[in-house]
Design a protein around this motif. Structure first.
Motif, PDB file in Angstrom:
ATOM      1  N   LEU A 156     -64.289 -20.585  -8.129  1.00 55.27           N
ATOM      2  CA  LEU A 156     -62.947 -20.711  -8.568  1.00 55.27           C
ATOM      3  C   LEU A 156     -62.667 -22.025  -9.059  1.00 55.27           C
ATOM      4  O   LEU A 156     -63.014 -22.862  -8.506  1.00 55.27           O
ATOM      5  N   PRO A 157     -61.945 -22.246 -10.047  1.00 57.46           N
ATOM      6  CA  PRO A 157     -61.670 -23.269 -10.756  1.00 57.46           C
ATOM      7  C   PRO A 157     -60.720 -24.460  -9.748  1.00 57.46           C
ATOM      8  O   PRO A 157     -60.754 -25.627  -9.800  1.00 57.46           O
ATOM      9  N   SER A 158     -59.974 -23.648  -8.881  1.00 56.92           N
ATOM     10  CA  SER A 158     -59.249 -24.356  -7.943  1.00 56.92           C
ATOM     11  C   SER A 158     -60.137 -25.036  -6.809  1.00 56.92           C
ATOM     12  O   SER A 158     -59.561 -25.733  -6.007  1.00 56.92           O
ATOM     13  N   ALA A 159     -61.198 -24.464  -6.771  1.00 58.38           N
ATOM     14  CA  ALA A 159     -62.206 -24.831  -5.682  1.00 58.38           C
ATOM     15  C   ALA A 159     -62.315 -26.357  -5.301  1.00 58.38           C
ATOM     16  O   ALA A 159     -62.507 -26.893  -4.076  1.00 58.38           O
ATOM     17  N   VAL A 160     -62.197 -26.982  -6.487  1.00 60.54           N
ATOM     18  CA  VAL A 160     -62.418 -28.467  -6.527  1.00 60.54           C
ATOM     19  C   VAL A 160     -61.003 -29.231  -5.762  1.00 60.54           C
ATOM     20  O   VAL A 160     -61.275 -30.112  -5.044  1.00 60.54           O
ATOM     21  N   HIS A 161     -59.967 -28.477  -6.044  1.00 63.52           N
ATOM     22  CA  HIS A 161     -58.776 -29.066  -5.419  1.00 63.52           C
ATOM     23  C   HIS A 161     -58.171 -28.521  -4.026  1.00 63.52           C
ATOM     24  O   HIS A 161     -57.397 -29.253  -3.361  1.00 63.52           O
ATOM     25  N   GLN A 162     -58.371 -27.171  -3.958  1.00 64.39           N
ATOM     26  CA  GLN A 162     -57.846 -26.595  -2.861  1.00 64.39           C
ATOM     27  C   GLN A 162     -59.063 -25.558  -2.259  1.00 64.39           C
ATOM     28  O   GLN A 162     -59.582 -24.951  -3.014  1.00 64.39           O
ATOM     29  N   PRO A 163     -59.048 -25.364  -0.927  1.00 64.08           N
ATOM     30  CA  PRO A 163     -60.042 -24.431  -0.231  1.00 64.08           C
ATOM     31  C   PRO A 163     -59.133 -23.021  -0.708  1.00 64.08           C
ATOM     32  O   PRO A 163     -58.252 -22.788  -0.819  1.00 64.08           O
ATOM     33  N   THR A 164     -60.426 -22.277  -0.445  1.00 62.00           N
ATOM     34  CA  THR A 164     -60.002 -20.658  -0.534  1.00 62.00           C
ATOM     35  C   THR A 164     -60.614 -19.985   0.606  1.00 62.00           C
ATOM     36  O   THR A 164     -61.463 -20.246   0.944  1.00 62.00           O
ATOM     37  N   GLU A 165     -59.507 -19.107   1.239  1.00 69.26           N
ATOM     38  CA  GLU A 165     -59.921 -18.428   2.252  1.00 69.26           C
ATOM     39  C   GLU A 165     -60.569 -17.161   1.780  1.00 69.26           C
ATOM     40  O   GLU A 165     -60.364 -16.597   0.727  1.00 69.26           O
ATOM     41  N   VAL A 166     -61.651 -16.727   2.501  1.00 72.74           N
ATOM     42  CA  VAL A 166     -62.394 -15.574   2.282  1.00 72.74           C
ATOM     43  C   VAL A 166     -62.200 -14.575   3.457  1.00 72.74           C
ATOM     44  O   VAL A 166     -62.450 -14.925   4.439  1.00 72.74           O
TER      45      VAL A 166
END
Length: 124
Positions: A96-106
Motif C-alpha cells: 500500500l502506498p500509505s505503508a511508508v507513513h502509516q501502519p495498516t492493520e490486517v
C-alpha cells in the motif's frame, strides 16, 4: 481486511503535489490488485468531522456528532481482499502506498452474512 488509519495533521503537512502523487499511487495499487482478483473492494471514509454517532434512546435513534477522538488517528479507509494466506495479506498491506507513513492493520474475516438473513455462508 486491511484497515488504514488517517491522521489529519499528518495529511495536512503533505503538500498538494505529494497528495496527488499518493492518489495516483493508490489508483495504480487498486488497479493492480483488482486485476489479480485479490482486491474485492477499497473504501475510503469521510473526515472524522463528518461522522455521526447513533444510539438507541427510549426506542428512538439519538444522533450526535462524533466520534470524539482522543487520538489524532481515525479510521480512514479499508480494503477487502481475498487471498490464500496471511503472508499474502501482509505482502499486499506492505505494498500500500500509505505503508511508508502509516501502519495498516490486517484483520482476518471469519465469516460473511449472506443475503438470506441468518444464514452463515462459511469462512471467507
Amino acid at each position: 481486511m486491511l484497515i488504514i488509519y488517517g491522521n489529519q495533521e499528518l495529511w495536512n503537512s503533505v503538500g498538494p503535489d505529494e497528495q496527488q502523487r499518493l492518489f495516483e499511487a493508490f489508483d495504480a495499487f487498486n488497479k493492480e490488485y483488482y486485476d489479480t482478483g485479490e482486491l474485492l473492494g477499497a473504501y475510503g471514509v469521510a473526515d472524522a468531522a463528518a461522522t455521526k454517532l447513533v444510539r438507541l434512546a427510549d426506542g428512538q435513534p439519538a444522533i450526535t456528532d462524533g466520534p470524539y477522538l482522543e487520538t489524532k488517528e481515525y479510521l480512514a479507509s479499508w480494503y477487502l481482499i481475498d487471498v490464500d494466506s496471511e503472508q499474502r495479506a501482509v505482502e499486499i498491506a506492505a505494498a500500500l502506498p500509505s505503508a511508508v507513513h502509516q501502519p495498516t492493520e490486517v484483520w482476518p474475516i471469519l465469516h460473511e452474512a449472506s443475503r438470506e438473513a441468518g444464514v452463515d455462508i462459511g469462512v471467507v
